[in-house]
Design an enzyme around this catalytic site. Sequence first.
Site, PDB file in Angstrom:
ATOM      1  N   ALA A 214       0.813  -1.215   0.000  1.00 21.94           N
ATOM      2  CA  ALA A 214       0.000   0.000   0.000  1.00 21.94           C
ATOM      3  C   ALA A 214       0.846   1.264   0.000  1.00 21.94           C
ATOM      4  O   ALA A 214       0.309   2.362   0.095  1.00 21.94           O
ATOM      5  CB  ALA A 214      -0.923   0.002   1.212  1.00 21.94           C
TER       6      ALA A 214
ATOM      7  N   ASN B 296       2.302  -5.034   7.893  1.00 25.77           N
ATOM      8  CA  ASN B 296       2.866  -5.158   6.541  1.00 25.77           C
ATOM      9  C   ASN B 296       3.560  -3.870   6.120  1.00 25.77           C
ATOM     10  O   ASN B 296       4.721  -3.875   5.697  1.00 25.77           O
ATOM     11  CB  ASN B 296       1.772  -5.521   5.534  1.00 25.77           C
ATOM     12  CG  ASN B 296       1.278  -6.938   5.701  1.00 25.77           C
ATOM     13  OD1 ASN B 296       1.945  -7.780   6.294  1.00 25.77           O
ATOM     14  ND2 ASN B 296       0.102  -7.217   5.182  1.00 25.77           N
TER      15      ASN B 296
ATOM     16  N   HIS C 176      -0.593   7.409   4.669  1.00 23.13           N
ATOM     17  CA  HIS C 176       0.774   7.058   5.042  1.00 23.13           C
ATOM     18  C   HIS C 176       1.675   8.246   4.724  1.00 23.13           C
ATOM     19  O   HIS C 176       1.632   8.781   3.607  1.00 23.13           O
ATOM     20  CB  HIS C 176       1.259   5.825   4.269  1.00 23.13           C
ATOM     21  CG  HIS C 176       0.460   4.596   4.557  1.00 23.13           C
ATOM     22  ND1 HIS C 176       0.690   3.816   5.670  1.00 23.13           N
ATOM     23  CD2 HIS C 176      -0.571   4.019   3.893  1.00 23.13           C
ATOM     24  CE1 HIS C 176      -0.175   2.807   5.670  1.00 23.13           C
ATOM     25  NE2 HIS C 176      -0.948   2.914   4.614  1.00 23.13           N
TER      26      HIS C 176
END
Length: 259
Positions: free
Chosen positions: A116, A182, A212
Amino acid sequence: MRLVLIGWGAIGSEIARLLAARRSAVQIVAVAVRDAGRDLPFPLITAPTELPAHTPDLVVEVAGRAAVLPWGQAALAAGADFAPASTSAFAEDGALEALLHLARAHNRQILIPPGALGGMDALSAAARLPLAQVTHDITKPALAWAGTEAETLCDLASLTAPHCFFEGPAREAGRRFPQNANVAMITALAGVGPEATIIRMIADPAATGNRHRIVANGDFGRMEITLDNLALPHNPKSSALTALSLVRLIENRATPLVI
């Protein structure tokens, strides 16, 4: 290129759909599932011992943390490269080292997809010179942290402003918050490692999606990477970019032009 997918959830099925839609030069020769009675248009396998018979070039894991070691070991021993999506498995001591030992012995590669995230190529390149600091902020809507340890660290329902409820090394983040391990481990592996990479987890009552933000400083200079990710339309828990990054990885192993 002969591909085996480990897992057939939202990410696995989306990978297969995209590869077919793009007419990629890839043949899915098997899919590993728990139930061999499922109706899928591919040969099904249920145990790592069945993997060598399909002579894969690449094995991609999208089945969850517990699948990484057994299927990774089988893939590398069978002479295939291995791409694990569930990099959270590497938060456990010795897990990555065990697979690296097999990869060296069989002259194969373990390929870490960005999942991601984005900009991991730049972060990894920058790490060729000394890096002073890498921080990764993971911001989600406050109630999206429900069901995690965050509930014991703050009152998620009463927040009126962004609140950082965890700050610490990526390895600790991966162990305590497995749903976010992850991305924490991907950043760590690309940069300064799981002990030196600082993860901050933030609950924001005004947020509408997952964000993020990665900041790195070092001899190369400074970088700041920010991503606002959308989920897969048919699975709100899975990032669309995770499936797309795996399709890119697979196609890069099968095409003459690699970007």
